[in-house]
Design a protein around this motif. Structure first.
Motif, mmCIF file in Angstrom:
data_model
loop_
_atom_site.group_PDB
_atom_site.id
_atom_site.type_symbol
_atom_site.label_atom_id
_atom_site.label_comp_id
_atom_site.label_asym_id
_atom_site.label_seq_id
_atom_site.Cartn_x
_atom_site.Cartn_y
_atom_site.Cartn_z
ATOM 1 N N SER A 40 8.131 -11.913 97.322
ATOM 2 C CA SER A 40 7.706 -13.622 99.139
ATOM 3 C C SER A 40 9.490 -12.638 99.155
ATOM 4 O O SER A 40 10.929 -13.178 98.668
ATOM 5 N N HIS A 42 11.868 -14.932 101.872
ATOM 6 C CA HIS A 42 11.959 -15.790 103.017
ATOM 7 C C HIS A 42 13.969 -16.007 103.416
ATOM 8 O O HIS A 42 14.392 -16.257 102.861
ATOM 9 N N SER A 44 16.757 -17.435 105.669
ATOM 10 C CA SER A 44 17.306 -18.755 106.507
ATOM 11 C C SER A 44 19.276 -18.720 106.813
ATOM 12 O O SER A 44 18.977 -18.310 105.822
#
Length: 196
Positions: A40, A42, A44
């Motif tokens: 995973s 992600h 930011s």
């Protein structure tokens, strides 16, 4: 002959390919091994949080020996050099170089990483010098009945500027490929002489 080009040139090629809808040419087609590798990524801001886990048929001792075999990392896809430059108590400093192929061009990434070993539990690590602005994270081991789940978490802020979607594509694909290679190596890992 290998042609060396700037990171900016490679990223421009990636952008062009993405806009033209030809992202499939960025990686040679290959059959991916079946595994339980969960990845995973992600985003930011300019940073990426990466979470990976996979199950191995090793107990905690052998799993810990596997993730602390720093010099063997050069046998994992994308890692071209990995050597210990110092070891004091539970702190290990490793110099590592990786080479990634994007389109037909090569990008080399160098870093010096300090690992803090927590026997049979995992590792904490942080880049102390290198091409990324930030690279730090953890490895954790969760063992039960002779099996161990290896869980990796990191925060990466690349040291070069590029559109976010290009960096995301690059990180997602290189991370998945590298950890699938690592999981395959773990599957064939023999018992360590350090373990009873």
């Amino acid at each position: 002959m290998v042609k060396k080009v700037s990171v900016r040139h490679v990223l421009n090629c990636l952008i062009f390919s993405a806009l033209c809808g030809h992202m499939s040419i960025c990686k040679a087609s290959e059959k991916k091994p079946e595994s339980d590798v969960s990845v995973s990524v992600h985003q930011s801001g300019n940073s990426f949080e990466v979470d990976v886990s996979y199950l191995t048929h090793m107990d905690a001792c052998n799993a810990f020996a596997f993730i602390t075999n720093y010099e063997d990392a050069k046998n994992i896809t994308g890692i071209i050099e990995s050597k210990i430059i110092s070891r004091t108590d539970n702190k290990v400093v490793v110099e590592r170089k990786a080479k990634e192929t994007v389109l037909l061009f090569h990008i080399e990434i160098s870093s010096t990483i300090e690992y803090t070993e927590i026997p049979y539990v995992g590792l904490n690590f942080e880049q102390i010098h290198g091409d990324n602005k930030i690279y730090r994270g953890t490895w954790r081991l969760d063992s039960k009945d002779g099996l161990t789940r290896l869980t990796y978490h990191s925060l990466i802020e690349p040291g070069f500027n590029a559109p976010k979607f290009v960096m995301a594509y690059f990180i997602r694909n290189s991370i998945r490929h590298r950890f699938e290679s690592m999981a395959a190596r773990a599957a064939g890992h023999l018992n360590s002489s350090k373990c009873p």
